[in-house]
Design a protein around this motif. Structure first.
Motif, mmCIF file in Angstrom:
data_model
loop_
_atom_site.group_PDB
_atom_site.id
_atom_site.type_symbol
_atom_site.label_atom_id
_atom_site.label_comp_id
_atom_site.label_asym_id
_atom_site.label_seq_id
_atom_site.Cartn_x
_atom_site.Cartn_y
_atom_site.Cartn_z
ATOM 1 N N VAL A 165 0.858 -1.180 0.000
ATOM 2 C CA VAL A 165 0.000 0.000 0.000
ATOM 3 C C VAL A 165 0.897 1.234 0.000
ATOM 4 C CG1 VAL A 165 -1.738 1.305 1.282
ATOM 5 C CG2 VAL A 165 -1.831 -1.192 1.251
ATOM 6 N N PHE A 166 0.536 2.197 -0.830
ATOM 7 C CA PHE A 166 1.210 3.496 -0.866
ATOM 8 C C PHE A 166 0.153 4.560 -0.658
ATOM 9 C CE2 PHE A 166 3.853 0.703 -3.359
ATOM 10 C CZ PHE A 166 5.128 0.997 -2.896
ATOM 11 N N GLY A 167 0.495 5.608 0.080
ATOM 12 C CA GLY A 167 -0.479 6.657 0.328
ATOM 13 C C GLY A 167 0.150 8.027 0.479
ATOM 14 N N SER A 168 -0.727 9.030 0.390
ATOM 15 C CA SER A 168 -0.343 10.425 0.567
ATOM 16 C C SER A 168 -1.364 11.069 1.494
ATOM 17 C CB SER A 168 -0.342 11.124 -0.795
ATOM 18 O OG SER A 168 -0.088 12.504 -0.664
ATOM 19 N N PHE A 169 -0.900 11.975 2.386
ATOM 20 C CA PHE A 169 -1.821 12.627 3.305
ATOM 21 C C PHE A 169 -1.452 14.090 3.483
ATOM 22 C CE2 PHE A 169 1.551 10.837 5.964
ATOM 23 C CZ PHE A 169 1.917 11.928 6.739
ATOM 24 N N SER A 170 -2.430 14.865 3.908
ATOM 25 C CA SER A 170 -2.200 16.267 4.272
ATOM 26 C C SER A 170 -3.199 16.638 5.355
ATOM 27 C CB SER A 170 -2.354 17.193 3.064
ATOM 28 O OG SER A 170 -3.693 17.204 2.632
ATOM 29 N N GLY A 171 -2.970 17.805 5.970
ATOM 30 C CA GLY A 171 -3.855 18.263 7.030
ATOM 31 C C GLY A 171 -3.845 19.764 7.176
ATOM 32 N N GLU A 172 -4.450 20.235 8.257
ATOM 33 C CA GLU A 172 -4.798 21.646 8.416
ATOM 34 C C GLU A 172 -3.653 22.631 8.318
ATOM 35 O OE1 GLU A 172 -5.881 23.226 12.507
ATOM 36 O OE2 GLU A 172 -5.863 21.072 12.871
ATOM 37 N N ASP A 173 -2.494 22.314 8.747
ATOM 38 C CA ASP A 173 -1.377 23.253 8.692
ATOM 39 C C ASP A 173 -0.586 23.143 7.395
ATOM 40 O OD1 ASP A 173 -1.950 24.265 11.224
ATOM 41 O OD2 ASP A 173 -0.768 22.715 12.208
ATOM 42 N N GLY A 174 -1.144 22.435 6.415
ATOM 43 C CA GLY A 174 -0.432 22.246 5.164
ATOM 44 C C GLY A 174 0.626 21.173 5.249
ATOM 45 N N ASN A 175 0.655 20.443 6.361
ATOM 46 C CA ASN A 175 1.608 19.344 6.505
ATOM 47 C C ASN A 175 1.228 18.215 5.558
ATOM 48 O OD1 ASN A 175 3.061 20.624 8.581
ATOM 49 N ND2 ASN A 175 1.558 19.950 10.078
ATOM 50 N N VAL A 176 2.222 17.650 4.930
ATOM 51 C CA VAL A 176 1.999 16.574 3.970
ATOM 52 C C VAL A 176 2.975 15.444 4.243
ATOM 53 C CG1 VAL A 176 1.118 18.095 2.161
ATOM 54 C CG2 VAL A 176 3.544 17.580 2.247
ATOM 55 N N GLY A 177 2.661 14.288 3.718
ATOM 56 C CA GLY A 177 3.560 13.158 3.851
ATOM 57 C C GLY A 177 3.101 11.998 2.996
ATOM 58 N N LEU A 178 3.935 10.981 2.983
ATOM 59 C CA LEU A 178 3.674 9.755 2.246
ATOM 60 C C LEU A 178 3.775 8.585 3.207
ATOM 61 C CD1 LEU A 178 6.090 10.532 -0.724
ATOM 62 C CD2 LEU A 178 3.583 10.680 -0.792
ATOM 63 N N PHE A 179 3.116 7.487 2.863
ATOM 64 C CA PHE A 179 3.295 6.278 3.664
ATOM 65 C C PHE A 179 3.318 5.055 2.778
ATOM 66 C CE2 PHE A 179 -1.320 6.868 3.705
ATOM 67 C CZ PHE A 179 -1.820 5.585 3.534
ATOM 68 N N HIS A 180 3.913 3.999 3.315
ATOM 69 C CA HIS A 180 4.045 2.730 2.603
ATOM 70 C C HIS A 180 3.862 1.593 3.597
ATOM 71 C CE1 HIS A 180 6.875 -0.591 1.240
ATOM 72 N NE2 HIS A 180 5.914 -0.609 0.336
ATOM 73 N N GLN A 181 3.056 0.633 3.215
ATOM 74 C CA GLN A 181 2.929 -0.605 3.970
ATOM 75 C C GLN A 181 3.483 -1.706 3.080
ATOM 76 O OE1 GLN A 181 -0.977 -2.439 4.402
ATOM 77 N NE2 GLN A 181 -0.486 -2.907 6.527
ATOM 78 N N ASN A 182 4.520 -2.388 3.561
ATOM 79 C CA ASN A 182 5.106 -3.442 2.738
ATOM 80 C C ASN A 182 4.283 -4.727 2.832
ATOM 81 O OD1 ASN A 182 5.926 -4.805 5.100
ATOM 82 N ND2 ASN A 182 8.015 -4.012 4.984
ATOM 83 N N CYS A 183 4.707 -5.742 2.107
ATOM 84 C CA CYS A 183 3.928 -6.982 2.045
ATOM 85 C C CYS A 183 3.912 -7.735 3.371
ATOM 86 C CB CYS A 183 4.396 -7.869 0.900
ATOM 87 S SG CYS A 183 6.143 -8.249 0.893
ATOM 88 N N GLU A 184 4.799 -7.382 4.306
ATOM 89 C CA GLU A 184 4.782 -7.984 5.643
ATOM 90 C C GLU A 184 3.898 -7.197 6.604
ATOM 91 O OE1 GLU A 184 8.143 -7.522 4.230
ATOM 92 O OE2 GLU A 184 7.854 -9.514 3.386
ATOM 93 N N GLY A 185 3.380 -6.056 6.162
ATOM 94 C CA GLY A 185 2.509 -5.247 7.001
ATOM 95 C C GLY A 185 3.223 -4.142 7.766
ATOM 96 N N ASP A 186 4.533 -3.995 7.561
ATOM 97 C CA ASP A 186 5.296 -2.935 8.227
ATOM 98 C C ASP A 186 4.995 -1.595 7.566
ATOM 99 O OD1 ASP A 186 6.559 -4.857 9.867
ATOM 100 O OD2 ASP A 186 8.087 -5.206 8.326
ATOM 101 N N MET A 187 4.828 -0.548 8.397
ATOM 102 C CA MET A 187 4.505 0.785 7.905
ATOM 103 C C MET A 187 5.718 1.697 7.984
ATOM 104 S SD MET A 187 1.279 0.683 7.064
ATOM 105 C CE MET A 187 0.682 2.355 6.982
#
Length: 146
Positions: free
Chosen positions: A36-58
């Motif tokens: 799983v790959f993802g992108s997020f943002s929030g109220e202060d304009g903070n942004v980031g990415l995330f990845h969950q590998n096939c073992e479930g590690d984030m």
């Protein structure tokens, strides 16, 4: 080159009193090596990415090249760029590029949501709030689910 399957794109938007708390978009990649790959943002304009590998590690980062994935770093980068573009479709920015809130498309999506303890939460079909729980201790947003 791997591209995002539009049927495997999921969105979560959370707002409070017209303030964007969470704007998250993520996708599932691969059938044999589910990631799983993802992108997020929030109220202060903070942004980031995330990845969950096939073992479930984030892993949470602002640099897609830090993710250890089964696909090539260039493919990871392309997927993350595409996710960031999808995420930004729900955002409105000012002339300097600062986040000022939800775009009309984002507001329409949020209107499909429900009230939960003073927050309006909207989820696309199949989206899981588990990803918020999994990464909220590492992300740069001022929002946490109990």
């Amino acid at each position: 080159m791997i591209s995002i399957d539009k049927d495997k794109v999921y969105r979560i938007v959370i707002g409070q009193d017209a303030i964007l708390k969470v704007n998250m978009v993520y996708t599932e990649i691969g059938d044999d090596t589910y990631e799983v790959f993802g992108s997020f943002s929030g109220e202060d304009g903070n942004v980031g990415l995330f990845h969950q590998n096939c073992e479930g590690d984030m892993n949470v980062s602002d640099d897609s090249f830090e993710f250890e994935a089964k696909i090539s770093p260039d493919e990871v980068s392309n997927i993350c760029i595409e996710l960031e573009q999808l995420r930004s479709k729900f955002e409105e920015t000012d002339i300097e590029g600062n986040l000022v809130g939800l775009s009309k498309e984002g507001q329409n999506f949020l209107e499909t949501g429900f009230n939960d303890n003073g927050y309006i939460e909207a989820y696309s079909k199949g989206a899981s709030e588990d990803f918020i729980y999994d990464i909220q201790d590492e992300w740069s947003l001022n929002f946490f689910k109990d």
